[in-house]
Every structure is written in C-alpha cells, then in structure tokens.
Motif scaffolding. Structure first.
Motif, PDB file in Angstrom:
ATOM      1  N   MET A  21      27.333 -20.020  18.617  1.00 42.64           N
ATOM      2  CA  MET A  21      26.163 -20.289  19.454  1.00 42.64           C
ATOM      3  C   MET A  21      26.497 -19.923  20.890  1.00 42.64           C
ATOM      4  O   MET A  21      27.563 -20.274  21.398  1.00 42.64           O
ATOM      5  CB  MET A  21      25.768 -21.767  19.376  1.00 42.64           C
ATOM      6  CG  MET A  21      24.553 -22.117  20.248  1.00 42.64           C
ATOM      7  SD  MET A  21      24.155 -23.879  20.145  1.00 42.64           S
ATOM      8  CE  MET A  21      23.626 -24.010  18.454  1.00 42.64           C
TER       9      MET A  21
ATOM     10  N   ASN B 245      18.081 -26.098  28.332  1.00 50.50           N
ATOM     11  CA  ASN B 245      18.762 -26.152  27.025  1.00 50.50           C
ATOM     12  C   ASN B 245      17.884 -26.852  25.989  1.00 50.50           C
ATOM     13  O   ASN B 245      17.812 -26.450  24.823  1.00 50.50           O
ATOM     14  CB  ASN B 245      20.089 -26.896  27.146  1.00 50.50           C
ATOM     15  CG  ASN B 245      21.064 -26.175  28.054  1.00 50.50           C
ATOM     16  OD1 ASN B 245      20.878 -25.005  28.355  1.00 50.50           O
ATOM     17  ND2 ASN B 245      22.107 -26.886  28.480  1.00 50.50           N
ATOM     18  N   ASP B 246      17.227 -27.911  26.407  1.00 55.61           N
ATOM     19  CA  ASP B 246      16.371 -28.659  25.475  1.00 55.61           C
ATOM     20  C   ASP B 246      15.256 -27.785  24.927  1.00 55.61           C
ATOM     21  O   ASP B 246      14.911 -27.857  23.741  1.00 55.61           O
ATOM     22  CB  ASP B 246      15.775 -29.887  26.164  1.00 55.61           C
ATOM     23  CG  ASP B 246      16.809 -30.972  26.386  1.00 55.61           C
ATOM     24  OD1 ASP B 246      17.864 -30.916  25.723  1.00 55.61           O
ATOM     25  OD2 ASP B 246      16.551 -31.860  27.213  1.00 55.61           O
TER      26      ASP B 246
ATOM     27  N   ASN C 201      16.711 -25.492  22.323  1.00 54.14           N
ATOM     28  CA  ASN C 201      17.018 -26.246  21.091  1.00 54.14           C
ATOM     29  C   ASN C 201      15.750 -26.561  20.311  1.00 54.14           C
ATOM     30  O   ASN C 201      15.718 -26.492  19.074  1.00 54.14           O
ATOM     31  CB  ASN C 201      17.756 -27.539  21.428  1.00 54.14           C
ATOM     32  CG  ASN C 201      19.174 -27.286  21.916  1.00 54.14           C
ATOM     33  OD1 ASN C 201      19.763 -26.241  21.588  1.00 54.14           O
ATOM     34  ND2 ASN C 201      19.723 -28.207  22.683  1.00 54.14           N
ATOM     35  N   GLN C 202      14.693 -26.920  21.010  1.00 49.88           N
ATOM     36  CA  GLN C 202      13.434 -27.241  20.341  1.00 49.88           C
ATOM     37  C   GLN C 202      12.858 -26.019  19.633  1.00 49.88           C
ATOM     38  O   GLN C 202      12.385 -26.104  18.487  1.00 49.88           O
ATOM     39  CB  GLN C 202      12.431 -27.782  21.365  1.00 49.88           C
ATOM     40  CG  GLN C 202      12.767 -29.169  21.883  1.00 49.88           C
ATOM     41  CD  GLN C 202      11.854 -29.601  23.003  1.00 49.88           C
ATOM     42  OE1 GLN C 202      10.781 -29.010  23.216  1.00 49.88           O
ATOM     43  NE2 GLN C 202      12.253 -30.633  23.753  1.00 49.88           N
TER      44      GLN C 202
ATOM     45  N   ASN D 293      15.166 -25.199  16.586  1.00 52.01           N
ATOM     46  CA  ASN D 293      14.944 -26.143  15.468  1.00 52.01           C
ATOM     47  C   ASN D 293      13.601 -25.897  14.807  1.00 52.01           C
ATOM     48  O   ASN D 293      13.465 -26.030  13.582  1.00 52.01           O
ATOM     49  CB  ASN D 293      15.022 -27.575  15.981  1.00 52.01           C
ATOM     50  CG  ASN D 293      16.437 -27.968  16.367  1.00 52.01           C
ATOM     51  OD1 ASN D 293      17.404 -27.382  15.865  1.00 52.01           O
ATOM     52  ND2 ASN D 293      16.577 -28.942  17.256  1.00 52.01           N
TER      53      ASN D 293
ATOM     54  N   GLU E 214      18.472 -17.429  18.680  1.00 50.62           N
ATOM     55  CA  GLU E 214      18.884 -18.252  19.811  1.00 50.62           C
ATOM     56  C   GLU E 214      19.436 -17.388  20.946  1.00 50.62           C
ATOM     57  O   GLU E 214      19.116 -17.603  22.133  1.00 50.62           O
ATOM     58  CB  GLU E 214      19.935 -19.267  19.360  1.00 50.62           C
ATOM     59  CG  GLU E 214      20.361 -20.226  20.462  1.00 50.62           C
ATOM     60  CD  GLU E 214      21.389 -21.222  19.940  1.00 50.62           C
ATOM     61  OE1 GLU E 214      21.405 -22.358  20.459  1.00 50.62           O
ATOM     62  OE2 GLU E 214      22.169 -20.859  19.043  1.00 50.62           O
TER      63      GLU E 214
END
Length: 469
Positions: free
Chosen positions: A1, A16-17, A20-21, A24, A429
């Motif tokens: 990653m 970053n959040d 990640n969201q 996911n 990503e």
C-alpha cells in the motif's frame, strides 16, 4: 500500500480517511460476494463429510449382515460345566442336543530319571540323546559342556521338540523330569541313546535315560492318555481335552469324568441386535441428510445441500434396497424387509424395527432370512447390495469425493479471485493517491497565488487612498 501520510497537507480537502473510504467502498461488494461464496462452499464440504461419515457408519453393520455367518448366531450350553464346556462356530453350527459321557481325560506323559546327588556337578555320561515325539526324532549331543542334569535340561528345552525338561529337588536327591508339552498317546516321549561307554541300554552313563519301549530306565510318572468320551452313545477318542470335529461347528472342552448334556440353539437376540444396529445407523443417516438437505419450515430456508442430486441419488438407492426382493425369494413367506418387521415411516423416511416379529421369522424361516440379507449361492442379499451402494458413494472416485473435489477447486478459484482483488485494489488505491496528490498540489498552488494577489492588492490600497486625498 502506498504511503499517504502527507495527503491533504496542501489543500486540507483530500485526506487519508477519504482514500480509505473510497478503497473500502470499491473492495466491499466483491469481498462480500467472495466471503458468501466461500462460506457456502465450506458448508457444503462439511455437509458432504458428515454424510460420508454416516454412510461409513451404516456400512459397518451391513457388512456383518451381508455374510451367512452374520445371520447365523447360535449359543451352546452345557448342563454340567464341571464336566464339559462348549464353544460354537456360528458360521457352520446347527441346532442340536448332545449327551456326553466323559470316561477319560487326556494326559501329557512325564518321565523321571533316577536320583542324583546334585543338579550341576555330577556327570551323567556323554553321547547322543534322541527324543522321539509324535514320530519326529531329534538328536541332542551330550558332552563335557552339558553332561549334568541341569545341562541336559537346558539342552532339551533349547531343542524345542515338544518336550520340557526340569530338575526336581526331591529332598533326598535330584531327578531330571521330561514332560510332553501336548497331551495324548501320540505325543508320548521315546528316549534312545548312543552312549559313549558302548552300552546303550544299561543303567550306567547316558543310557540311564533310555525309555524306548524296550528299555525303561526312566520312570513313567504320568502316563500319556487320550480323552475318551461317548457323544450320543458313540465313543470318541482324541489326543486333547479340546474335542473338535465331532459335531460340525461345535467344540467340547472336557474337564472331568462324568456326564453332561450340551445344547446348541439359535440365538435370535444376537442377530436382532445386529439388525438393530443397522436400523440405528440408517436412521442416523436420515437425520444427517435432513439436516443438510431438508427444508426448515420455521426459518423458511433449505439446507446447504437442498435439491442436491448426489444426496437425492443416495436416498433413492437406499430406499430402493428397502423394497428389493432378492432372486429366489419371489414366492417365499419372506421376500423383503417389511416381512421381517422392518418398515419405513413415510413421514420421516426412517426405519421402524419390530424385534419380536423379526425373531419369530428368523426362527420359522432361517434359510429365507439368510437369503434376504446375505449373499447366498451367488445371489446378493439386501445387506450385500447396501454395502456395495454405500461403498460406491464413499469410494475415492465416488460421487461424494467428486463433489468434494469440485468444491475444493471452487475454494482455490475463490482464493485466486481474492488475490486478483488485492492487486486491483492496490492499483486503485495508488491511482487515487496520485490523483489526489496532484489535485492537492494544484489547489495549494492556486491558494498560494490567491494569497499573493491578495497581498498585492492590500499593498496598493493605501496608495490609492493617498492619491484620492
């Protein structure tokens, strides 16, 4: 990653959040689908394993019933166990009553030498000692290494010729005792010698141990005897007190002089017990199949193997066996399992077993009962057919193994899809990070330019005010 620790530092918009969201959200649908598929596949593998185990458990009692021996259970009783016991080979025994009159027990012969002063010092002569037991002669060399009572006893025992030897302390001296290991006249001991003193029959040197029917220099302390008994008035002689072969499948163990009545009778309880084991294992298999392929009305859902063709095939084959009429029994009073107290409950598919009916039919029609279950005269009975059906399904190349192999390949495919998903998500990503980083830099630059313009405008403001004054 990829590392995204500085993402959003320039603009404060991207973080970053957020990455990640998005990652996911991209992963979740495929991962959920793979998890569900793996869970279902593993549940099916487990279900097939449980069915396989239940079939193996069913095969065991059916193997017992598939032989003539399994359907022939007899017990033997003696009215006087102190005189004679009895044992039965159920595969060949038949019903009968036998009057025994034991007149003589079999005995093993014993010979004793004369008295010697000690066991291991006094010499007893040299030469060759020949022991003949049951028509087999064995030579034992007696020389300076073993020419004492103890030395001779050890050499005889090492020769393993059906004779055991020992030295007995009588309290007034020592004697060599030879005992036949087997009872009966045919196992009596004959001892001859080739004495180095040149005389093979006198009472000196090695010839003092002669016992050959001509010279008897040893004492016969126990005479060899055969067992003698009358069986239903017919005199029988045997070398052993275990009397076999007089009645097929029946062995008498005679113990003392006297009389006894031996009865051999059918043991329906034993056979019924074997059938009960089959019924229990069959019903246990039905429970397993219902658990994994039946419909649960409470939950409104079917089992993981609901509608499975392999399970239907197992059920179909076994149920067909329950109504099979073996060849040769078409006109018999016993044709199928229902005739001997084994019936199917249509609501559950399980078997119900009436042992009383079974035992009555076994006593009335023993031959037909055997033919119903066991292989007889080349014709397979129901038990033999069920053994074959179960064996086919649980074989290494059978239907259950093939389905399990297919499911294991599915698990391998799922793992391959997970690996590809990981690669795709990692690439996704990295792409997000590159795009967000570029956007972040651009916004930071715009913000920087904006700040510069604002500063320049702010600097021009006082000048404008002076000029206006």
């Amino acid at each position: 990653m990829a590392s995204i620790t500085s993402l959003g530092a320039g603009s404060g918009i991207f973080s970053n959040d957020l990455v990640n969201q998005l990652v996911n959200a991209e992963r979740a649908p495929t991962e959920q689908r793979l998890n569900q598929k793996q869970s279902l596949t593993e549940a099916k593998i487990s279900a097939y394993g449980n069915i396989r185990s239940a079939l193996e458990a069913l095969r065991t009692p059916m193997e017992k019933l598939s032989t003539i021996e399994g359907m022939r259970a007899f017990t033997g009783t003696s009215s006087n166990e102190a005189v004679a016991g009895v044992s039965i080979d159920p595969s060949i025994a038949n019903r009968g009553s036998y009057s025994l009159d034991v007149k003589q027990l079999a005995q093993a012969q014993s010979l004793a030498s004369g008295v010697f002063a000690d066991r291991d010092t006094t010499t007893v002569g040299t030469g060759t000692l020949t022991l003949n037991v049951g028509g087999v002669a064995t030579d034992i060399t007696v020389d300076g290494t073993n020419n004492t009572l103890e030395g001779m006893a050890a050499s005889i025992n090492e020769a393993n010729v059906g004779v055991s030897a020992s030295v007995v302390d009588t309290g007034s001296g020592f004697r060599l005792v030879m005992s036949a290991e087997d009872t009966g006249v045919d196992n009596a001991i004959q001892v001859s010698v080739a004495d180095n003193d040149g005389n093979n029959t006198d009472g000196a040197g090695l010839s003092q141990f002669v016992f050959d029917g001509t010279a008897s220099n040893m004492e016969e302390t126990v005479q060899a005897k055969d067992a003698i008994l009358d069986v239903n008035g017919i005199e029988i002689t045997r070398s052993s007190n275990t009397v076999e072969g007089v009645i097929e499948g029946v062995t008498f163990d005679v113990k003392s002089i006297g009389t006894s009545t031996v009865k051999v009778e059918q043991d329906p309880e034993a056979v019924a017990g074997r059938v009960q084991e089959f019924v229990d294992k069959f019903n246990a298999l039905q429970d397993v199949i219902q658990k994994f392929s039946g419909f649960n009305e409470a939950s409104g859902q079917g089992g993981v193997l609901s509608g499975d063709s392999t399970v239907r095939g197992i059920q179909s084959e076994l149920r067909r066996m329950l109504t099979t009429i073996p060849q040769g029994l078409e006109d018999s009073p016993i044709r199928m399992l229902a005739d001997v107290g084994i019936k199917t409950d249509p609501s559950t598919g399980k078997l119900e077993f009436d042992q009383d009916v079974f035992k009555e039919q076994l006593e009335a029609y023993p031959e037909a009962m055997t033919a119903l279950f066991a292989e007889k005269d080349g014709v397979e009975g129901i038990a033999e057919r069920m053994v074959n059906v179960a064996s086919d399904f649980i074989a290494s190349d059978g239907a259950l193994a093939n389905r399990t192999d297919g499911l294991n390949r599915t698990l391998e495919s799922i793992q391959d899809q997970r690996d590809r998903l990981d690669l795709r998500i990692a690439s996704y990503e990295e792409r997000l990070i590159r795009q967000f980083s570029a956007a972040d830099s651009l916004i930071a630059q715009i913000q920087s330019n904006g700040n510069f313009v604002a500063q320049q405008l702010a600097a021009l403001a006082p000048q404008n005010n002076q000029n206006q004054g």
